[in-house]
Motif scaffolding. Sequence first.
Motif, PDB file in Angstrom:
ATOM      1  N   GLN A 148       0.829  -1.209   0.000  1.00 17.48           N
ATOM      2  CA  GLN A 148       0.000   0.000   0.000  1.00 17.48           C
ATOM      3  C   GLN A 148       0.863   1.258   0.000  1.00 17.48           C
ATOM      4  O   GLN A 148       0.605   2.211  -0.750  1.00 17.48           O
ATOM      5  CB  GLN A 148      -0.924  -0.004   1.226  1.00 17.48           C
ATOM      6  N   HIS A 149       1.913   1.255   0.814  1.00 20.19           N
ATOM      7  CA  HIS A 149       2.769   2.437   0.888  1.00 20.19           C
ATOM      8  C   HIS A 149       3.626   2.577  -0.366  1.00 20.19           C
ATOM      9  O   HIS A 149       3.879   3.691  -0.824  1.00 20.19           O
ATOM     10  CB  HIS A 149       3.631   2.375   2.138  1.00 20.19           C
ATOM     11  N   ALA A 150       4.059   1.450  -0.930  1.00 17.99           N
ATOM     12  CA  ALA A 150       4.865   1.514  -2.151  1.00 17.99           C
ATOM     13  C   ALA A 150       4.051   2.047  -3.322  1.00 17.99           C
ATOM     14  O   ALA A 150       4.608   2.657  -4.247  1.00 17.99           O
ATOM     15  CB  ALA A 150       5.418   0.128  -2.478  1.00 17.99           C
ATOM     16  N   ALA A 151       2.739   1.842  -3.285  1.00 17.46           N
ATOM     17  CA  ALA A 151       1.886   2.300  -4.379  1.00 17.46           C
ATOM     18  C   ALA A 151       1.865   3.819  -4.491  1.00 17.46           C
ATOM     19  O   ALA A 151       1.492   4.351  -5.543  1.00 17.46           O
ATOM     20  CB  ALA A 151       0.464   1.774  -4.183  1.00 17.46           C
ATOM     21  N   GLY A 152       2.307   4.501  -3.438  1.00 22.37           N
ATOM     22  CA  GLY A 152       2.347   5.965  -3.475  1.00 22.37           C
ATOM     23  C   GLY A 152       3.432   6.520  -4.370  1.00 22.37           C
ATOM     24  O   GLY A 152       3.429   7.707  -4.697  1.00 22.37           O
ATOM     25  N   GLY A 153       4.392   5.681  -4.762  1.00 21.28           N
ATOM     26  CA  GLY A 153       5.412   6.095  -5.704  1.00 21.28           C
ATOM     27  C   GLY A 153       6.733   6.505  -5.091  1.00 21.28           C
ATOM     28  O   GLY A 153       7.758   6.502  -5.781  1.00 21.28           O
ATOM     29  N   ASP A 154       6.749   6.866  -3.814  1.00 17.82           N
ATOM     30  CA  ASP A 154       7.996   7.263  -3.173  1.00 17.82           C
ATOM     31  C   ASP A 154       8.831   6.027  -2.809  1.00 17.82           C
ATOM     32  O   ASP A 154       8.299   4.933  -2.599  1.00 17.82           O
ATOM     33  CB  ASP A 154       7.717   8.069  -1.900  1.00 17.82           C
ATOM     34  N   THR A 155      10.142   6.222  -2.741  1.00 14.40           N
ATOM     35  CA  THR A 155      11.024   5.137  -2.315  1.00 14.40           C
ATOM     36  C   THR A 155      10.625   4.670  -0.924  1.00 14.40           C
ATOM     37  O   THR A 155      10.461   5.481  -0.003  1.00 14.40           O
ATOM     38  CB  THR A 155      12.484   5.608  -2.313  1.00 14.40           C
ATOM     39  N   LEU A 156      10.457   3.367  -0.756  1.00 11.53           N
ATOM     40  CA  LEU A 156       9.959   2.838   0.508  1.00 11.53           C
ATOM     41  C   LEU A 156      11.112   2.526   1.453  1.00 11.53           C
ATOM     42  O   LEU A 156      12.047   1.801   1.106  1.00 11.53           O
ATOM     43  CB  LEU A 156       9.137   1.566   0.273  1.00 11.53           C
ATOM     44  N   ASN A 157      11.024   3.080   2.655  1.00  6.51           N
ATOM     45  CA  ASN A 157      12.046   2.872   3.680  1.00  6.51           C
ATOM     46  C   ASN A 157      11.357   3.081   5.016  1.00  6.51           C
ATOM     47  O   ASN A 157      11.005   4.219   5.360  1.00  6.51           O
ATOM     48  CB  ASN A 157      13.191   3.866   3.478  1.00  6.51           C
ATOM     49  N   CYS A 158      11.126   2.022   5.770  1.00  9.99           N
ATOM     50  CA  CYS A 158      10.276   2.177   6.943  1.00  9.99           C
ATOM     51  C   CYS A 158      10.494   1.063   7.958  1.00  9.99           C
ATOM     52  O   CYS A 158      11.091   0.017   7.666  1.00  9.99           O
ATOM     53  CB  CYS A 158       8.801   2.195   6.530  1.00  9.99           C
ATOM     54  N   TYR A 159      10.007   1.307   9.157  1.00 14.75           N
ATOM     55  CA  TYR A 159       9.785   0.267  10.147  1.00 14.75           C
ATOM     56  C   TYR A 159       8.284   0.002  10.210  1.00 14.75           C
ATOM     57  O   TYR A 159       7.478   0.942  10.163  1.00 14.75           O
ATOM     58  CB  TYR A 159      10.268   0.695  11.535  1.00 14.75           C
ATOM     59  N   VAL A 160       7.917  -1.256  10.322  1.00 11.86           N
ATOM     60  CA  VAL A 160       6.529  -1.626  10.579  1.00 11.86           C
ATOM     61  C   VAL A 160       6.479  -2.260  11.959  1.00 11.86           C
ATOM     62  O   VAL A 160       7.247  -3.188  12.258  1.00 11.86           O
ATOM     63  CB  VAL A 160       5.998  -2.604   9.512  1.00 11.86           C
ATOM     64  N   TYR A 161       5.601  -1.738  12.801  1.00 13.64           N
ATOM     65  CA  TYR A 161       5.461  -2.238  14.169  1.00 13.64           C
ATOM     66  C   TYR A 161       4.079  -2.864  14.367  1.00 13.64           C
ATOM     67  O   TYR A 161       3.067  -2.313  13.918  1.00 13.64           O
ATOM     68  CB  TYR A 161       5.612  -1.092  15.180  1.00 13.64           C
ATOM     69  N   GLU A 162       4.058  -3.982  15.058  1.00 11.54           N
ATOM     70  CA  GLU A 162       2.809  -4.632  15.453  1.00 11.54           C
ATOM     71  C   GLU A 162       3.082  -5.299  16.786  1.00 11.54           C
ATOM     72  O   GLU A 162       3.872  -6.235  16.872  1.00 11.54           O
ATOM     73  CB  GLU A 162       2.389  -5.648  14.391  1.00 11.54           C
ATOM     74  N   THR A 163       2.454  -4.825  17.848  1.00 11.38           N
ATOM     75  CA  THR A 163       2.917  -5.130  19.204  1.00 11.38           C
ATOM     76  C   THR A 163       2.183  -6.277  19.894  1.00 11.38           C
ATOM     77  O   THR A 163       2.350  -6.468  21.099  1.00 11.38           O
ATOM     78  CB  THR A 163       2.824  -3.874  20.097  1.00 11.38           C
ATOM     79  N   SER A 164       1.407  -7.066  19.155  1.00 17.00           N
ATOM     80  CA  SER A 164       0.682  -8.149  19.836  1.00 17.00           C
ATOM     81  C   SER A 164       1.645  -9.174  20.440  1.00 17.00           C
ATOM     82  O   SER A 164       1.370  -9.740  21.500  1.00 17.00           O
ATOM     83  CB  SER A 164      -0.290  -8.829  18.871  1.00 17.00           C
ATOM     84  N   ALA A 165       2.790  -9.422  19.780  1.00 17.90           N
ATOM     85  CA  ALA A 165       3.753 -10.376  20.344  1.00 17.90           C
ATOM     86  C   ALA A 165       4.312  -9.870  21.667  1.00 17.90           C
ATOM     87  O   ALA A 165       4.460 -10.634  22.627  1.00 17.90           O
ATOM     88  CB  ALA A 165       4.892 -10.611  19.350  1.00 17.90           C
ATOM     89  N   MET A 166       4.616  -8.585  21.735  1.00 14.39           N
ATOM     90  CA  MET A 166       5.119  -8.008  22.976  1.00 14.39           C
ATOM     91  C   MET A 166       4.078  -8.146  24.096  1.00 14.39           C
ATOM     92  O   MET A 166       4.417  -8.500  25.235  1.00 14.39           O
ATOM     93  CB  MET A 166       5.463  -6.537  22.758  1.00 14.39           C
ATOM     94  N   ARG A 167       2.841  -7.888  23.760  1.00 11.50           N
ATOM     95  CA  ARG A 167       1.778  -8.016  24.762  1.00 11.50           C
ATOM     96  C   ARG A 167       1.668  -9.452  25.269  1.00 11.50           C
ATOM     97  O   ARG A 167       1.473  -9.689  26.459  1.00 11.50           O
ATOM     98  CB  ARG A 167       0.454  -7.534  24.170  1.00 11.50           C
ATOM     99  N   ARG A 168       1.799 -10.404  24.353  1.00 15.24           N
ATOM    100  CA  ARG A 168       1.733 -11.816  24.761  1.00 15.24           C
ATOM    101  C   ARG A 168       2.878 -12.174  25.688  1.00 15.24           C
ATOM    102  O   ARG A 168       2.691 -12.912  26.675  1.00 15.24           O
ATOM    103  CB  ARG A 168       1.748 -12.723  23.531  1.00 15.24           C
ATOM    104  N   HIS A 169       4.075 -11.669  25.394  1.00 14.80           N
ATOM    105  CA  HIS A 169       5.228 -11.959  26.253  1.00 14.80           C
ATOM    106  C   HIS A 169       4.972 -11.468  27.682  1.00 14.80           C
ATOM    107  O   HIS A 169       5.200 -12.190  28.655  1.00 14.80           O
ATOM    108  CB  HIS A 169       6.481 -11.289  25.708  1.00 14.80           C
ATOM    109  N   ILE A 170       4.519 -10.228  27.807  1.00 15.36           N
ATOM    110  CA  ILE A 170       4.317  -9.652  29.142  1.00 15.36           C
ATOM    111  C   ILE A 170       3.218 -10.391  29.888  1.00 15.36           C
ATOM    112  O   ILE A 170       3.344 -10.698  31.083  1.00 15.36           O
ATOM    113  CB  ILE A 170       3.998  -8.149  29.029  1.00 15.36           C
ATOM    114  N   THR A 171       2.128 -10.708  29.197  1.00 14.71           N
ATOM    115  CA  THR A 171       1.041 -11.461  29.822  1.00 14.71           C
ATOM    116  C   THR A 171       1.516 -12.826  30.281  1.00 14.71           C
ATOM    117  O   THR A 171       1.163 -13.305  31.372  1.00 14.71           O
ATOM    118  CB  THR A 171      -0.129 -11.608  28.837  1.00 14.71           C
ATOM    119  N   CYS A 172       2.348 -13.461  29.452  1.00 18.40           N
ATOM    120  CA  CYS A 172       2.901 -14.774  29.803  1.00 18.40           C
ATOM    121  C   CYS A 172       3.746 -14.690  31.073  1.00 18.40           C
ATOM    122  O   CYS A 172       3.607 -15.527  31.976  1.00 18.40           O
ATOM    123  CB  CYS A 172       3.725 -15.309  28.643  1.00 18.40           C
TER     124      CYS A 172
END
Length: 407
Positions: free
Chosen positions: A13-37
């Motif tokens: 989706q972001h690459a479709a904008g035409g600009d050179t893609l350079n990013c971090y993608v974050y999704e924190t469900s794994a971190m939440r699972r670790h702490i709950t565990c």
Amino acid sequence: MNIPNEVEQTLRQHAAGGDTLNCYVYETSAMRRHITCFSRIMPAGVEVFYAMKANPHAAFLAAAKESGARGIEIASLGEAEKAVAAGFTSDQLIYTGPGKSHEELRWAVEKGIRTVHIESLTEAHRLNAIAAELGKTQDVLLRINADFDIHEAQTTFSGGSKKFGVDEEKLTTVLPQILALDALNFRGLHVYAASGVLHVADLLKNCELVFGMAKQIEADYAGVICDIIDFGGGFGVDYLESGHGFDPQAYANGLAELIKTYGFEGRTFFLELGRYLAADSGWFCTEILDIKESRGKKQVICAGGINHFRRPAALAINHPLAIVRMGCEKLFDGQESVSEESVYFGGPLCTGADKLANNVAIEAADVGDIAVFGLAGAYGLSMSNIEFLSHERPLEIVISLENGSGQ
């Protein structure tokens, strides 16, 4: 490495904008699972703090708070301010690290943070003077540079000459002086042997040696109790995807046995976990700008390098890597590509140290594809040489695996 579909969709989706893609993608469900565990499996008295140096992004602080972390381990005033802005109260902060300034220590005492971890006699006297001036008493732990280390660890923090803590052999000289400072309330010890440890037995040996140290102090100093013991962190991450990662349940079981053996029930034990909590909640994603053969080896040049993702070069390791194929048209006949080869990945910087990965086997890659480095949620952007060559900062995109939406 398998890339979650939602991450790949976000990149497209972001690459479709035409600009050179350079990013971090974050999704924190794994971190939440670790702490709950950890809340479920750790023995009574163990409190998990998020070591926010691993990733200070607001999404990670929110994940720590919402999943029940006891608080935040800070190592600067800037980190303290970010933690408070994320909703943590000052008594949920523990302050570690060498070289705390007068201004930082004064803030800590004024705000009433949980514990300040003393790294030297100079720091102890500086903190005592501040607390006395403010008419307060500050709870402290004394950090010890123990006379042992963990040889197979990624990074060691004890043994030999270190900037961290007071040498164990100097304890009999230093501790009485700290106990004599009226504005400091000695609560116990902080001993952090190593980082990136995959073998549970090594960290449990650290715990056992620290417990012995606490017992000796209590035998030598009447009325002194080490009622808080901070083991630091050290839980390793399997960056090589060997299938032999750190086993937190085995650690919890072993620690419970040690607490029982030493009669330390009812005491408090701090764990400062950063990398283990955050690593698998982030991906560094960077567009391939060029591919060329150089004396028998393919060089893959990406939009981002050590200015955006320094950790692989700094620790001389490869992170898990996958290629998102974008199907871009070739710019000219004969444009080079990668096909079933072991190659080098670097960035756009004018230095030979600009390495993202080396000798990594790639099935296929073309200019315009996106290189995705996994386990990049910890020590990613904040550890990097961001200002080198003044390239634009990479985006930081937060998504949810439930719907793939990014912001």
